[in-house]
Design an enzyme around this catalytic site. Structure first.
Site, PDB file in Angstrom:
ATOM      1  N   ASP A  74       0.820  -1.210   0.000  1.00  0.00           N
ATOM      2  CA  ASP A  74       0.000   0.000   0.000  1.00  0.00           C
ATOM      3  C   ASP A  74       0.856   1.263   0.000  1.00  0.00           C
ATOM      4  O   ASP A  74       0.485   2.280  -0.595  1.00  0.00           O
ATOM      5  CB  ASP A  74      -0.925  -0.005   1.216  1.00  0.00           C
ATOM      6  CG  ASP A  74      -2.123  -0.934   1.021  1.00  0.00           C
ATOM      7  OD1 ASP A  74      -2.190  -1.596  -0.038  1.00  0.00           O
ATOM      8  OD2 ASP A  74      -2.972  -0.998   1.923  1.00  0.00           O
ATOM      9  N   GLY A  75       2.003   1.221   0.684  1.00  0.00           N
ATOM     10  CA  GLY A  75       2.893   2.381   0.698  1.00  0.00           C
ATOM     11  C   GLY A  75       3.387   2.742  -0.686  1.00  0.00           C
ATOM     12  O   GLY A  75       3.544   3.929  -1.021  1.00  0.00           O
ATOM     13  N   THR A 190      -8.840   2.381   6.700  1.00  0.00           N
ATOM     14  CA  THR A 190      -8.348   1.043   7.025  1.00  0.00           C
ATOM     15  C   THR A 190      -6.862   1.057   7.377  1.00  0.00           C
ATOM     16  O   THR A 190      -6.233  -0.002   7.473  1.00  0.00           O
ATOM     17  CB  THR A 190      -8.561   0.084   5.830  1.00  0.00           C
ATOM     18  OG1 THR A 190      -7.983   0.654   4.654  1.00  0.00           O
ATOM     19  CG2 THR A 190     -10.038  -0.169   5.598  1.00  0.00           C
ATOM     20  N   SER A 193      -5.803   5.203  11.099  1.00  0.00           N
ATOM     21  CA  SER A 193      -7.029   5.520  11.837  1.00  0.00           C
ATOM     22  C   SER A 193      -7.661   4.272  12.427  1.00  0.00           C
ATOM     23  O   SER A 193      -8.079   4.260  13.596  1.00  0.00           O
ATOM     24  CB  SER A 193      -8.026   6.228  10.911  1.00  0.00           C
ATOM     25  OG  SER A 193      -9.255   6.459  11.565  1.00  0.00           O
ATOM     26  N   SER A 195      -6.149   1.536  13.227  1.00  0.00           N
ATOM     27  CA  SER A 195      -5.278   1.062  14.304  1.00  0.00           C
ATOM     28  C   SER A 195      -5.524   1.819  15.601  1.00  0.00           C
ATOM     29  O   SER A 195      -5.254   1.304  16.686  1.00  0.00           O
ATOM     30  CB  SER A 195      -3.809   1.217  13.896  1.00  0.00           C
ATOM     31  OG  SER A 195      -3.517   0.444  12.750  1.00  0.00           O
TER      32      SER A 195
END
Length: 294
Positions: A74-75, A190, A193, A195
Site C-alpha cells: 500500500d505504501g 483502514t 485511523s 489502528s
C-alpha cells in the site's frame, strides 16, 4: 495499450512478480514505460535486459497512458499517487506485501488478473484526497501537499501530549489533548485511523474521519464528518515544533501553527477487479467470518 510501471524491489517477494508482469505484457504487445530508478534496479539485479522507455516525474505522465501499475504494498501505491496526481490515470496495485487494502492483485493470480485488464474487465473506484495548507511555512512538503490516506499531526521532541484545537467550517469542535490527531479519507480509514480505533468506511462514502491518537480525555471518540468540511487545526505543546504527516511524507511545523485541511478538487482512480472487491478484501485481510470451530 500503454502502461507506466513503478515499484519497489524486494528480492524474496517481488522478483517472481516482476518477471511474470514483464512476460505477460511483452507477450500481449503492451507498451511499458518504466520508472527510471526502478528500471535501474531491475538492470542491476539482472531481472531484465531489454531496453524500455522511462519516466522520472509526474510531468511525464499524460493521457496517453491507459494505466499505472504499482508493484509493492500500500505504501508503494501512496507514492504512486504523488506521480499520477491530476492526470486521472487509473492505478492498479499488485500486492507484494502482506496486509494491504489498496493493492488488489495478489501475487498468486497475476496472469489471470492482468488478462482482465487487457480485456477491460474492471471498474474504476475514485478515491478522495485531502489537501493541507497553512500560513506558516512547512518545510519538506514542497508541492506535494495532498494525501490519499490521512493527514496526521503528532508530537515531535517530547513524550508530553500536545493540544490540537479543532474547528469545523469555522465552528469550534474540541481541543484534543493527545499524542496526535488523524484526519483520514475513506481510503485511509483502514490504515492508521483503524489502528487507533477509528471506523472503517467504504471507498465511495463521502465522509472523513477525525481520530485522536491516545487521547488523555477518554471521552474523545472518533468522529465521522462530511468530506466537504473544512477542518482547521491549531497545534500547541511544550516543545517548539510538532510533526505533520501526509501519508508517508513528514514535515516539522512550529508550535501554534494553524493548518487547514480540506478535500482536493481531484481524485485518484483506483482499478478494482470484480473478483477482488473492497468487501472481499476486508473479509480476507481481517479474517471476518473465520471460525476456529470450522
Amino acid at each position: 495499450m500503454k502502461v507506466a510501471i513503478y515499484g519497489q524491489y524486494y528480492q524474496n517477494s517481488t522478483e517472481p512478480i516482476i518477471k511474470d508482469i514483464f512476460i505477460f505484457f511483452n507477450k500481449n504487445n503492451v507498451e511499458m514505460v518504466i520508472d527510471l530508478s526502478f528500471l535501474k534496479t531491475l538492470y542491476e539485479k539482472g531481472i531484465i535486459q531489454k531496453e524500455y522507455k522511462t519516466f522520472s516525474s509526474h510531468s511525464e505522465l499524460d493521457s496517453s497512458f491507459d494505466m499505472f501499475i504499482s508493484i509493492g504494498g500500500d505504501g508503494t501505491i501512496l507514492r504512486a499517487a504523488t506521480l499520477v496526481r491530476k492526470s486521472g490515470i487509473p492505478i492498479l496495485g499488485i500486492n507484494a506485501g502482506r496486509l494491504g487494502f489498496l493493492a488488489s492483485v495478489q501475487k498468486d493470480n497475476i496472469a489471470a488478473f492482468l488478462q482482465f485488464i487487457i480485456e477491460k474487465k474492471y471498474t474504476i473506484s475514485p478515491r478522495t484526497l485531502l489537501s493541507l495548507s497553512s500560513k506558516s511555512k512547512i518545510e519538506g512538503l514542497k508541492d506535494i501537499n495532498f494525501a490519499m490516506n490521512e493527514i496526521t499531526v503528532s508530537r515531535k521532541d517530547t513524550t508530553s501530549m500536545i493540544t490540537i484545537e479543532t474547528h469545523l467550517n469555522g465552528e469550534y469542535l474540541n481541543s484534543y489533548w493527545a499524542d496526535g490527531l488523524i484526519v483520514a479519507t475513506p481510503t485511509g480509514s483502514t490504515g492508521y485511523s483503524m489502528s487507533c480505533g477509528g471506523p472503517i468506511l467504504t471507498p465511495e462514502v463521502k465522509s472523513l474521519v477525525i481520530t485522536p491518537i491516545a487521547p488523555h480525555n477518554l471521552n474523545a471518540r472518533p468522529l465521522v464528518i462530511p468530506d466537504k468540511t473544512e477542518i482547521q487545526l491549531k497545534v500547541s505543546g511544550r516543545e517548539e515544533h510538532c510533526l505533520v504527516s501526509l501519508d508517508s511524507r513528514i514535515a516539522s511545523i512550529k508550535n501554534e501553527s494553524v493548518l487547514i485541511i480540506k478535500k482536493t478538487s481531484f481524485k485518484i482512480n483506483m482499478v478494482e477487479i470484480h473478483e477482488e472487491t473492497f468487501l472481499k478484501t476486508l473479509r480476507n485481510k481481517l479474517l471476518w467470518g473465520e471460525d476456529k470451530r470450522n
